[in-house]
Design an enzyme around this catalytic site. Structure first.
Site, PDB file in Angstrom:
ATOM      1  N   ARG A  56       0.813  -1.349   0.144  1.00 28.59           N
ATOM      2  CA  ARG A  56       0.104   0.090   0.082  1.00 28.59           C
ATOM      3  C   ARG A  56       0.898   1.246  -0.158  1.00 28.59           C
ATOM      4  O   ARG A  56       0.711   2.299  -0.666  1.00 28.59           O
ATOM      5  CB  ARG A  56      -0.960  -0.284   1.347  1.00 28.59           C
ATOM      6  CG  ARG A  56      -1.791   1.123   1.475  1.00 28.59           C
ATOM      7  CD  ARG A  56      -2.948   0.767   2.284  1.00 28.59           C
ATOM      8  NE  ARG A  56      -3.926   1.941   2.591  1.00 28.59           N
ATOM      9  CZ  ARG A  56      -3.974   2.488   3.583  1.00 28.59           C
ATOM     10  NH1 ARG A  56      -3.304   2.548   4.758  1.00 28.59           N
ATOM     11  NH2 ARG A  56      -4.749   3.786   3.810  1.00 28.59           N
ATOM     12  N   HIS A  60       0.650   4.368  -2.658  1.00 28.97           N
ATOM     13  CA  HIS A  60       0.355   5.727  -2.300  1.00 28.97           C
ATOM     14  C   HIS A  60       1.711   6.549  -2.570  1.00 28.97           C
ATOM     15  O   HIS A  60       1.471   7.926  -3.133  1.00 28.97           O
ATOM     16  CB  HIS A  60       0.232   5.720  -0.841  1.00 28.97           C
ATOM     17  CG  HIS A  60      -1.196   5.276  -0.528  1.00 28.97           C
ATOM     18  ND1 HIS A  60      -2.024   5.702   0.681  1.00 28.97           N
ATOM     19  CD2 HIS A  60      -1.778   4.295  -0.942  1.00 28.97           C
ATOM     20  CE1 HIS A  60      -3.027   5.146   0.745  1.00 28.97           C
ATOM     21  NE2 HIS A  60      -3.033   4.320  -0.242  1.00 28.97           N
ATOM     22  N   VAL A  64       1.202   9.886  -6.160  1.00 29.36           N
ATOM     23  CA  VAL A  64       1.646  11.389  -5.732  1.00 29.36           C
ATOM     24  C   VAL A  64       2.918  11.703  -6.145  1.00 29.36           C
ATOM     25  O   VAL A  64       3.939  11.146  -5.561  1.00 29.36           O
ATOM     26  CB  VAL A  64       1.163  11.634  -4.200  1.00 29.36           C
ATOM     27  CG1 VAL A  64       1.514  13.167  -3.768  1.00 29.36           C
ATOM     28  CG2 VAL A  64      -0.079  11.342  -3.797  1.00 29.36           C
ATOM     29  N   ASP A  68       8.729   8.455  -5.905  1.00 38.34           N
ATOM     30  CA  ASP A  68       9.992   9.233  -5.534  1.00 38.34           C
ATOM     31  C   ASP A  68      10.429   9.145  -4.042  1.00 38.34           C
ATOM     32  O   ASP A  68      10.974   9.891  -3.528  1.00 38.34           O
ATOM     33  CB  ASP A  68       9.708  10.730  -5.923  1.00 38.34           C
ATOM     34  CG  ASP A  68       8.675  11.648  -5.395  1.00 38.34           C
ATOM     35  OD1 ASP A  68       7.841  10.883  -4.655  1.00 38.34           O
ATOM     36  OD2 ASP A  68       8.569  12.553  -5.422  1.00 38.34           O
ATOM     37  N   ASN A  88      -3.200   9.049   4.343  1.00 42.96           N
ATOM     38  CA  ASN A  88      -1.953   8.295   4.862  1.00 42.96           C
ATOM     39  C   ASN A  88      -1.869   7.831   6.087  1.00 42.96           C
ATOM     40  O   ASN A  88      -0.752   7.437   6.829  1.00 42.96           O
ATOM     41  CB  ASN A  88      -0.766   8.872   4.228  1.00 42.96           C
ATOM     42  CG  ASN A  88      -0.762   8.845   2.544  1.00 42.96           C
ATOM     43  OD1 ASN A  88      -1.303   7.859   2.121  1.00 42.96           O
ATOM     44  ND2 ASN A  88      -0.112   9.712   2.019  1.00 42.96           N
ATOM     45  N   HIS A 185      -5.972  -5.491  -3.063  1.00 44.23           N
ATOM     46  CA  HIS A 185      -6.693  -5.435  -2.032  1.00 44.23           C
ATOM     47  C   HIS A 185      -6.725  -6.839  -1.289  1.00 44.23           C
ATOM     48  O   HIS A 185      -7.402  -7.231  -0.592  1.00 44.23           O
ATOM     49  CB  HIS A 185      -8.288  -4.907  -2.287  1.00 44.23           C
ATOM     50  CG  HIS A 185      -8.146  -3.385  -2.378  1.00 44.23           C
ATOM     51  ND1 HIS A 185      -9.143  -2.877  -2.851  1.00 44.23           N
ATOM     52  CD2 HIS A 185      -7.180  -2.675  -2.384  1.00 44.23           C
ATOM     53  CE1 HIS A 185      -8.950  -1.477  -3.181  1.00 44.23           C
ATOM     54  NE2 HIS A 185      -7.743  -1.217  -2.584  1.00 44.23           N
ATOM     55  N   THR A 186      -6.282  -7.965  -2.073  1.00 43.47           N
ATOM     56  CA  THR A 186      -6.232  -9.342  -1.548  1.00 43.47           C
ATOM     57  C   THR A 186      -5.252  -9.389  -0.190  1.00 43.47           C
ATOM     58  O   THR A 186      -5.785 -10.329   0.663  1.00 43.47           O
ATOM     59  CB  THR A 186      -5.474 -10.393  -2.573  1.00 43.47           C
ATOM     60  OG1 THR A 186      -5.643 -11.700  -1.902  1.00 43.47           O
ATOM     61  CG2 THR A 186      -4.127  -9.860  -2.803  1.00 43.47           C
ATOM     62  N   ASP A 238     -10.055  -9.680   2.249  1.00 44.99           N
ATOM     63  CA  ASP A 238     -10.721 -10.897   1.663  1.00 44.99           C
ATOM     64  C   ASP A 238     -10.558 -11.911   2.709  1.00 44.99           C
ATOM     65  O   ASP A 238     -10.190 -11.753   3.828  1.00 44.99           O
ATOM     66  CB  ASP A 238     -10.224 -11.077   0.432  1.00 44.99           C
ATOM     67  CG  ASP A 238      -8.802 -11.778   0.208  1.00 44.99           C
ATOM     68  OD1 ASP A 238      -8.297 -12.114   1.369  1.00 44.99           O
ATOM     69  OD2 ASP A 238      -8.161 -11.909  -0.733  1.00 44.99           O
ATOM     70  N   THR A 241      -6.421 -12.921   4.377  1.00 37.41           N
ATOM     71  CA  THR A 241      -5.740 -11.373   4.514  1.00 37.41           C
ATOM     72  C   THR A 241      -4.528 -11.430   4.351  1.00 37.41           C
ATOM     73  O   THR A 241      -3.794 -10.528   4.064  1.00 37.41           O
ATOM     74  CB  THR A 241      -6.438 -11.080   5.665  1.00 37.41           C
ATOM     75  OG1 THR A 241      -5.932  -9.430   5.775  1.00 37.41           O
ATOM     76  CG2 THR A 241      -5.987 -11.642   6.914  1.00 37.41           C
ATOM     77  N   ASP A 245      -3.464 -13.996  -3.321  1.00 36.65           N
ATOM     78  CA  ASP A 245      -4.177 -14.816  -4.150  1.00 36.65           C
ATOM     79  C   ASP A 245      -5.182 -13.907  -5.120  1.00 36.65           C
ATOM     80  O   ASP A 245      -5.210 -12.779  -4.953  1.00 36.65           O
ATOM     81  CB  ASP A 245      -4.528 -16.166  -3.513  1.00 36.65           C
ATOM     82  CG  ASP A 245      -5.399 -15.466  -2.370  1.00 36.65           C
ATOM     83  OD1 ASP A 245      -6.034 -14.487  -2.500  1.00 36.65           O
ATOM     84  OD2 ASP A 245      -5.597 -16.598  -1.376  1.00 36.65           O
TER      85      ASP A 245
END
Length: 314
Positions: A56, A60, A64, A68, A88, A185-186, A238, A241, A245
């Site tokens: 994540r 993120h 933006v 970098d 964040n 999101h898995t 899911d 978690t 997969d």
């Protein structure tokens, strides 16, 4: 005029991406990748939420100012940095990148960027969770600017399909990239605030989003009541978690996606078809995810190699 500027900006970022190479540190720091992997592996052994956090964090960062490492910078003086912006606040595991950077600096001081370390750590997080492993193109530079106000550019969990498509296309990413990267999101956990809009006061006619599986919605309403006061209440993304997969897609097509942005993938023929294909074939998902991660990871715009990932060089 604004659209022309945006198009030129995207072109500039993508041109920078052309300079990346999987062999970038072959001579200058050949042991860098092993050092990053060791840091991620050690942290994951102590905390199984680390892989989701690192994946994540990389996403993120890239959305933006490009990839970098601006998301790693601390707030200073009158400037509030990205990591302290609303989207964040729940990011964590920054210490893993710090540890990896320290290890790499011992091997080859001032050579490997924090942006590259974060990209490698995200790859390692996926691989350690049972997902695919791939060669990460390297050569990113670290940025010197980080503003909390710009964190609002991140695609929110409440976005519909057209908003998601626009967000991704502005960064040179396709509709297929959108579906594949959302598969991230898995891994992980979502707080109630991210999906509260779907389970309470959805619209004038429905308290619960009618596209959501009723049993699933009922379970979420128990965990996240209308006036929830439990700070860290929420749900796993899911059913597996900590395993990378295709379970996310299987649940999504059953009406068991958490976010409005998840459900949005089923509102357009092309994205619905892709979600169904990824649900049916984990291999196809893995292959698409790798290609999309490489594309996303090629969006960059930094200028230096930081000595400390939390502060710019003096």
């Amino acid at each position: 005029m604004a659209s022309l500027v945006a198009a030129l900006f995207i072109f500039f970022l993508l041109r920078l991406g052309d300079a990346l190479s999987v062999d970038y540190y072959a001579e200058t720091c050949p042991q860098a990748e092993a050092a990053v992997m060791e840091a991620v592996k050690r942290a994951t052994a102590n905390d199984n939420t680390v892989p989701a956090a690192l994946l994540r964090m990389h996403f993120h960062d890239c959305f933006v100012r490009g990839c970098d490492a601006s998301v790693l910078l601390n707030s200073k003086g009158n400037n509030t940095a990205e990591k302290d912006g609303p989207p964040n606040i729940s990011l964590h595991a920054f210490y893993v990148i710090d540890n990896a950077k320290k290890a790499v600096e011992k091997l080859c001081p001032g050579v490997v960027s924090c942006a590259d370390i974060l990209a490698l750590a995200a790859r390692d997080a996926v691989a350690l969770s049972g997902g695919p492993k791939w060669e990460v193109p390297k050569g990113r530079k670290d940025g010197r600017v980080s503003k909390a106000s710009e964190s609002t550019q991140l695609p929110a969990p409440t976005l519909d399909f057209s908003q998601l498509k626009q967000s991704f296309s502005q960064r040179g990413l396709s509709t297929k990239d959108l579906v594949a990267l959302t598969g991230g999101h898995t891994l992980g956990f979502a707080h109630c605030s991210s999906f509260q809009n779907r389970i309470h006061n959805f619209d004038a006619n429905h308290d619960v989003d009618p596209s959501m599986n009723p049993g699933f919605a009922a379970r979420l309403r128990k965990v996240c009541p209308a006036h929830n006061k439990v700070k860290n209440a929420g749900s796993a993304m899911d059913s597996t978690t900590t395993v990378f997969d295709n379970a996310y897609y299987k649940l999504l097509i059953q009406g068991k996606g958490l976010f409005s942005s998840d459900e949005a993938l089923l509102t357009h023929p092309k994205t619905k078809q892709l979600a169904s294909r990824f649900a049916a074939s984990q291999q196809e998902f893995f292959e698409a995810f790798v290609k999309s991660m490489i594309r996303m990871g090629s969006i960059q715009g930094g200028q230096e190699v930081r000595k400390d990932c939390r502060v710019v060089n003096q």
